[in-house]
Design a protein around this motif. Sequence first.
Motif: not given
Lengths: 975, 143
Positions: A340, A377, A892, A895-896, B11-12, B39, B41-45, B49, B51, B61-62, B65-66, B68
């Motif tokens: 970020n 991004t 990665f 996590l995916y 998450k679903q 888009k 949900l497919a991103r890694a931690e 943050s 897109v 932001r996660r 399980s939720l 935002f």
Amino acid sequence: MEQLKTIGRELAMGSQGGFGQSKEFLDLVKSIGEARSKAEEERIVLLEIETLKRRLSEPDIPKRKMKEYIIRLVYVEMLGHDGSFAYIHAVKMTHDDNLLLKRTGYLAVSLFLSDDHDLIILIVNTIQKDLRSDNYLVVCAALNAVCKLINDETVPAVLPQVVDLLGHPKEAVRKKAIMALHRFYQKSPSSVSHLVSNFRKRLCDNDPGVMGATLCSLFDLITIDANSFKDLVVSFVSILKQVAERRLPKAYDYHQLPAPFIQIRLLKILALLGSGDKQSSEQMYTVVGDIFRKCDSSSNIGNAVLYECICCVSSIYPNPRLLEQAAQVISRFLKSDSHNLKYMGIDALGRLIKISPEIAEQHQLAVIDCLEDPDDTLKRKTFELLYKMTKSSNVEVIVDRMIDYMISINDNHYKTYIASRCVELAEQFAPSNQWFILTMNKVFEHAGDLVNVKVAHNLMKLIAEGFGEDDDNADSQLRSSAVESYLRIIGEPKLPSVFLQVICWVLGEYGTADGKYSASYITGKLCDVAEAYSNDESVKAYAVTAIMKIYAFEISARRKVDILPECQSLVEELSASHSTDLQQRAYELQAVISLDAPAVESIIPPDASCEDIEIDKNLSFLNGYVQEALEKGAQPYIPENERSGVLDISNFGNQDHHEALTHSLRFEAYELPKPVMPSRVPPAAVASSTELVPVPEPSYARETRQPASLPSASDAGSSELKLRLDGVQKKWGRPTYSSSASPSTNSSSSTSHKTTNGVTQVDSVGTSNSKARDTYDSRRPQVEISPEKQKLASSLFGGPSKTEKRPSSANHKASKASTHTSEKSQAPKAAAAHTEVNREPAPDLLDLGDSTSSSSAPAIDPFKQLEGLLDQTDVASNVNHGTAGAAKTPDFMGLYADTPVSGLGSSVGDLLPTNRDEFNLTSELSNATRTAQGGVTQFNKGPNPKDALEKDSLVRQMGVTPTSPNPNLFRDLLG
Amino acid sequence: MGIRFILMVNKQGQTRLAQYYEYLTLEERRALEPEIVRKCLARAEQQCSFVEHRNYKIVYRRYASLFFLVGVDNDENELAILEFIHLLVETMDRHFGNVCELDIMFHLEKAHFMLEEMVMNGCIVETNKSSILAPIQLMDKMN
């Protein structure tokens, strides 16, 4: 304490009977919460719709129940189903006296309806009544609704009341009233233009909330017209100073920072007001400097404020000290591990290099890392930055990168965007025509349907005009290489239409020019194209005309013409085509090949696509004929402007339909007066963007367009500053090349030749100069611009400026450019040559002053160059970077993998994701605590399974038995 | 405009709350939500943050399980929006106490009311938690 709270809540809920909602509602929420797939969710919602319809048709529904139904309806709509059958009940609920029901009604209506929905009219009255209420919460609810539901037509109905409420004793009402006014301003600025003073007044409100809300409105106003608000600079600065000095109530603090969201808004406003205004900017320096110092750089929010400071500093009149502070922050962002922050750093860098270009240099590696990053991004943001720092010395590397990326993605929106950027940069900075053509080929091949058709015309023009110097040899080499590259590409399946048109045109014009390929080979290829793309009329039209040209050149060269059988059948097919245009082309082809050499030569002279056609506007060669007709008693011709009424189509009765149409269209569009220079007639195809097919047209049509399409030389530099492509297009348009393709034009007008080059030269140089000036103005001394410009002009368009002497600093570029032009003659080797010649991509990439690039030219293995921009670092670091990246990949993947597994839904499968959740949760938690610095104690609760269990048992108590418990539902969000 | 929409999605990929600040038809929302949710949900931690999506950006932001998701204009300060999400969660946490996905589901309207206090016309108007929650608590008392 914690437990007490939970118990208290439990009791409160118990007394209301669970969450105060019916079992039906609880069941609905539970089943939605436990739905394991979209399909299951759909089923639940469809069932719910049926239930609701049934329930709502019952008589005398208690209000409480109705509220629940409305919320269930919100669920229905939220999950993507139409709930319009019950909108009216939501509207009715806004009339209720109970505040909670009223507010729920307003909420539902604003979620369901657009502000021009028919039902809104039923609410306006209620809103008016509520705005007069004694209960300020009712007034607030109504003001919320005003912001969502009032459109420009209904503004007058509530405007007076909203203005009155600006003086309401309750700050919450004043705040919402100012936002309502803001909404009116967004919807119809004219309706509140006389009320702008109210925004100024509310800025001084005692309540920080009202002041903060007012900033939103003022920001919009200032965005549109900064000059009227310059007097407020002092106020904004003093507010910002007070905020930064913690004069606001503690409650506005967020993670120890005083009112950061207000600070950010103020910095945005200051950036607007200080832009290009030295005096205003000077008033801001102190406070911005203070914020730079005071901001806590270890928290996210502190960095957000710092980023906004950088935006402000790079927008206002530059101050060296602030720029230095900004640069420090940027380098901290870029060095951070957080993606970020890197992203923010790249963005900030893009802003700052406009003012201090030298700072990019120290961040070369960080920028390249971001470019290589697998995160899209970050990559796109970095392309944005590179775009801003492109110049002729680094354009090759940057555009190559962009194209590679363009090829790799599927997102059409971004593909279009990046393709247009490539084209723009290539047109602006191309080091050589050879490179330009190859680059354009790549862009066309992979995104041809997405780029503007003008780009194709520019490319054809470039190939036709060549370098514009008197170096015919280089020109023909260029064309040969273009032909060669197209013959290679032409076999690829599914090429974009526009690209095929370019290919056909170039093959027709130059396919046989160097004698390397026989006429039958080229025409065979063209037939293949026409056959393979038989649905595309434009392509077929281009192909058949190209074939005609090839045969014409053969005839002119006194060679025997063997018409291929497939050619013959193509022509036969086309002469029976539904398209009159294709028919005409087929007949023209047949007519041309039956003529003898001298006739063909005068109709279609070889390599004359850039020759100018001078038109005898008076058609004097027809005088004899006209005289004869008049003597026989024909009506004399009345000029168009003397005729009354609309265009009389019957005048063109003898033209085919197509031509009449084009003529009438153009007649409308090109009436804008512009200097007429009848002596130079680069016939322009201004309408070519709408019309792909070059249609042969009579000279009168061209005459009407002439004045508009001919910017005078003096005009070019000034008035066309922003119209570069248009200007170019007008000059480069179709007739320039279609002239030779359309014998009817040639034969019907007496031709005398004069090259367009002179005019185009001036025009393009002028406009590209101005373009370059835009980009470079602040970051390059004037002296340095001119060699750039000259190079740009000479390499892209050719011309006298090429021979001018350059300052020595640009010498290596000059030599590079010339190597390009001379060495790269063979197309197949072009790509390799390109990288070889371009020895030092990375230094150039980030080189904004010329000094470094000349000093750093390590001769490394050319294959390394192919891999990218990394060569300025030593090879070791390259490798490190590479391995680091590789080592990360498994993570990665892990996590995916998380997401799909969690979707499976069996309780066994659930355990895994739950554990991972824990992990994620803790990382989120540690993040939160880090940012919070332990100051906000309630975040340190940690994941609390006990609470989750309690909630679970609560739900059980309420009669909802979770059959397959979804622990996620009970997980504390904040951990 | 600033903020275009706020979504809460689990998450679903199931929507838990949706608020749009410019009106979208049901069809538009149906098309938009799965696309952006997929888009994000497919991103890694460790990825950004943020897109990019068409001509705007999504800041997400996660929490447990939720997810935002906030759609913002391109000139918006992404970090600030990221912290705005956190402020929203903190506010909900103060009201519900150990807020979880189920709280939002059972009290959808209250979650909306909080948002109404915090964001108007797509602008962040209130960040003071007491001011945000005061009207909601008053309403609770009255009923």
